[in-house]
Scaffold this motif. Structure first.
Motif, PDB file in Angstrom:
ATOM      1  N   GLY A 182       0.654  -1.197  -0.065  1.00 51.83           N
ATOM      2  CA  GLY A 182      -0.281   0.234  -0.225  1.00 51.83           C
ATOM      3  C   GLY A 182       0.576   1.568  -0.340  1.00 51.83           C
ATOM      4  N   LEU A 183       0.149   2.190  -0.641  1.00 50.05           N
ATOM      5  CA  LEU A 183       1.375   3.385  -1.234  1.00 50.05           C
ATOM      6  C   LEU A 183       0.816   4.527   0.733  1.00 50.05           C
ATOM      7  CD1 LEU A 183       0.851   3.955  -4.106  1.00 50.05           C
ATOM      8  CD2 LEU A 183       2.260   3.077  -3.133  1.00 50.05           C
ATOM      9  N   THR A 184      -0.471   5.086   1.736  1.00 49.72           N
ATOM     10  CA  THR A 184      -0.944   4.436   2.174  1.00 49.72           C
ATOM     11  C   THR A 184      -0.290   4.389   3.760  1.00 49.72           C
ATOM     12  OG1 THR A 184      -3.238   4.757   2.054  1.00 49.72           O
ATOM     13  CG2 THR A 184      -2.057   6.416   0.400  1.00 49.72           C
ATOM     14  N   LEU A 185      -0.024   5.486   4.729  1.00 48.33           N
ATOM     15  CA  LEU A 185       0.037   4.699   5.740  1.00 48.33           C
ATOM     16  C   LEU A 185      -1.334   4.702   6.742  1.00 48.33           C
ATOM     17  CD1 LEU A 185       3.902   6.790   7.111  1.00 48.33           C
ATOM     18  CD2 LEU A 185       3.607   4.626   6.265  1.00 48.33           C
ATOM     19  N   ARG A 192      10.402   2.257   5.095  1.00 54.98           N
ATOM     20  CA  ARG A 192      12.095   3.766   5.878  1.00 54.98           C
ATOM     21  C   ARG A 192      10.389   5.008   5.670  1.00 54.98           C
ATOM     22  NH1 ARG A 192      16.030   2.717   6.127  1.00 54.98           N
ATOM     23  NH2 ARG A 192      16.610   4.691   6.262  1.00 54.98           N
ATOM     24  N   VAL A 193       9.279   4.990   6.088  1.00 54.30           N
ATOM     25  CA  VAL A 193       8.385   6.275   5.830  1.00 54.30           C
ATOM     26  C   VAL A 193       9.097   6.707   6.366  1.00 54.30           C
ATOM     27  CG1 VAL A 193       6.381   7.804   5.555  1.00 54.30           C
ATOM     28  CG2 VAL A 193       6.819   5.348   3.804  1.00 54.30           C
ATOM     29  N   VAL A 194       8.420   6.973   7.723  1.00 49.31           N
ATOM     30  CA  VAL A 194       9.484   7.936   9.078  1.00 49.31           C
ATOM     31  C   VAL A 194      10.684   7.901   9.271  1.00 49.31           C
ATOM     32  CG1 VAL A 194       8.665   7.590  11.758  1.00 49.31           C
ATOM     33  CG2 VAL A 194       7.105   6.944  10.211  1.00 49.31           C
ATOM     34  N   LEU A 195      10.890   6.100   9.986  1.00 49.17           N
ATOM     35  CA  LEU A 195      12.786   6.113   9.497  1.00 49.17           C
ATOM     36  C   LEU A 195      13.707   7.158   9.186  1.00 49.17           C
ATOM     37  CD1 LEU A 195      13.448   2.649   9.486  1.00 49.17           C
ATOM     38  CD2 LEU A 195      14.299   4.207  11.353  1.00 49.17           C
ATOM     39  N   ARG A 199      -4.452   4.959   8.888  1.00 46.91           N
ATOM     40  CA  ARG A 199      -4.021   6.419  10.071  1.00 46.91           C
ATOM     41  C   ARG A 199      -4.904   6.412  11.446  1.00 46.91           C
ATOM     42  NH1 ARG A 199      -7.327  11.444   7.325  1.00 46.91           N
ATOM     43  NH2 ARG A 199      -6.317  12.143   9.287  1.00 46.91           N
ATOM     44  N   TYR A 200      -5.377   4.951  11.383  1.00 49.44           N
ATOM     45  CA  TYR A 200      -6.004   4.373  12.689  1.00 49.44           C
ATOM     46  C   TYR A 200      -6.023   3.023  13.147  1.00 49.44           C
ATOM     47  CZ  TYR A 200      -8.618   8.648  11.804  1.00 49.44           C
ATOM     48  OH  TYR A 200      -9.396   9.601  11.367  1.00 49.44           O
ATOM     49  N   GLY A 201      -5.703   2.464  14.434  1.00 49.98           N
ATOM     50  CA  GLY A 201      -5.472   0.355  14.175  1.00 49.98           C
ATOM     51  C   GLY A 201      -4.482   0.917  14.546  1.00 49.98           C
ATOM     52  N   PRO A 202      -3.908  -0.594  15.183  1.00 50.01           N
ATOM     53  CA  PRO A 202      -2.645  -1.458  15.289  1.00 50.01           C
ATOM     54  C   PRO A 202      -1.133  -0.787  14.316  1.00 50.01           C
ATOM     55  CG  PRO A 202      -4.114  -2.769  15.333  1.00 50.01           C
ATOM     56  CD  PRO A 202      -4.871  -1.972  15.254  1.00 50.01           C
ATOM     57  N   GLY A 203      -1.713  -1.607  13.405  1.00 50.01           N
ATOM     58  CA  GLY A 203      -0.877  -1.594  12.758  1.00 50.01           C
ATOM     59  C   GLY A 203      -0.516   0.435  12.524  1.00 50.01           C
ATOM     60  N   ARG A 204      -1.129   1.534  11.905  1.00 51.37           N
ATOM     61  CA  ARG A 204       0.124   2.560  12.630  1.00 51.37           C
ATOM     62  C   ARG A 204       1.054   2.767  13.622  1.00 51.37           C
ATOM     63  NH1 ARG A 204      -3.607   8.051  14.536  1.00 51.37           N
ATOM     64  NH2 ARG A 204      -1.859   9.071  13.466  1.00 51.37           N
ATOM     65  N   SER A 205       1.189   1.749  14.293  1.00 51.38           N
ATOM     66  CA  SER A 205       2.920   1.272  15.698  1.00 51.38           C
ATOM     67  C   SER A 205       3.731   0.697  14.305  1.00 51.38           C
ATOM     68  CB  SER A 205       2.030   0.654  16.184  1.00 51.38           C
ATOM     69  OG  SER A 205       0.956   1.302  17.397  1.00 51.38           O
ATOM     70  N   TRP A 206       3.501  -0.058  13.370  1.00 53.23           N
ATOM     71  CA  TRP A 206       4.607  -1.046  12.553  1.00 53.23           C
ATOM     72  C   TRP A 206       4.528  -0.937  11.313  1.00 53.23           C
ATOM     73  CZ3 TRP A 206       1.187  -3.840  15.736  1.00 53.23           C
ATOM     74  CH2 TRP A 206       0.599  -4.471  15.022  1.00 53.23           C
ATOM     75  N   ASP A 207       3.281  -0.187  10.356  1.00 54.23           N
ATOM     76  CA  ASP A 207       3.466  -0.086   8.920  1.00 54.23           C
ATOM     77  C   ASP A 207       4.188   1.324   8.481  1.00 54.23           C
ATOM     78  OD1 ASP A 207       2.328  -2.317   8.483  1.00 54.23           O
ATOM     79  OD2 ASP A 207       0.285  -1.340   7.795  1.00 54.23           O
TER      80      ASP A 207
END
Length: 243
Positions: free
Chosen positions: A136-139, A155-158, A141-149
């Motif tokens: 997927g191209l977008t991160l 590398r989006v956040v890194l 915005r809700y749910g537990p996947g927000r903590s790791w995806d």
């Protein structure tokens, strides 16, 4: 943050890291709302590095992507002055609750990484950010996947942390972050070096895949992010020092 089992129990404690971590100081038990990251192996690996690097009285420290606040509280127990940031409302609520329960003076702010604290600088910045490659191209915005995806390459956040960390550090300041081999630690080292930091990998531990990574194994292999067919990954702590 890497996704291992995430039960919705109200109170959780980190799992054992194993011999590679040894007698690491363990962040205490924490309360977390559903969907907030549960402290586990990567949390403990970073906690060990924090103590070894001398985080303590007089250290002005920022914990980015704080989640439950486990690492922020660990730093406060070591004597540091701590500010913690997360973009998730549930994470911020969990971290503030844990700060109150521990009776420790941690300032918790909601915001988007360093944008939450414009112009602020610190002696140390620590982070256990989302770093798992995800379709997927977008991160989320809700749910537990927000903590790791963290995007197709994890590398989006890194990359944002790497690009902004130097400006947030005082001269001689320390950056400690943890990530998986799946999100290319060599890219982190290169970006931080290009930003003027003295960089090296200080800690490594190999762990089994958690449920989410296991489900994505075929996709990860198709993208060339897995070198073998074993269901395991290496976590690393990367240390950067601003001259």
């Amino acid at each position: 943050m890497t996704p291992e089992a995430l039960p919705d129990a109200a109170v959780t404690a980190p799992a054992a890291v194993g011999a590679a971590v040894g007698a690491a100081p363990r962040p205490g038990r924490v309360v977390r709302l559903p969907g907030v990251y549960r402290p586990q192996t990567d949390t403990l690996l970073l906690a060990l590095a924090m103590r070894r690097e001398g985080i303590g009285p007089g250290t002005d420290l920022l914990d980015l992507c704080t989640g439950t606040g486990a690492l922020a509280l660990h730093a406060a127990r070591l004597g540091a002055r701590v500010t913690a940031v997360d973009i998730s409302r549930r994470a911020v609520a969990s971290a503030r609750l844990n700060t109150a329960l521990a009776r420790l003076p941690v300032t918790v702010r909601r915001g988007d990484l360093l944008r939450a604290l414009p112009g602020r600088t610190f002696d140390a910045v620590v982070s256990n950010p989302p770093y798992v490659p995800a379709p997927g191209l977008t991160l989320p915005r809700y749910g537990p996947g927000r903590s790791w995806d963290a995007g197709l390459d994890g590398r989006v956040v890194l990359d944002r942390i790497c690009d902004d960390a130097s400006a947030a550090l005082r001269p001689g300041g320390l950056l400690l972050l943890v990530q998986s081999e799946l999100s290319r630690p060599e890219e982190t080292v290169g970006r931080l070096s290009a930003a003027g930091l003295d960089v090296r990998v200080t800690d490594r531990v190999t762990i089994p895949f958690g449920p989410v990574t296991r489900r994505r194994a075929a996709w990860l292999r198709d993208r060339g992010l897995l070198r073998d067919r074993l269901e395991r990954e290496e976590l690393v702590v990367i240390r950067g020092r601003k001259e």
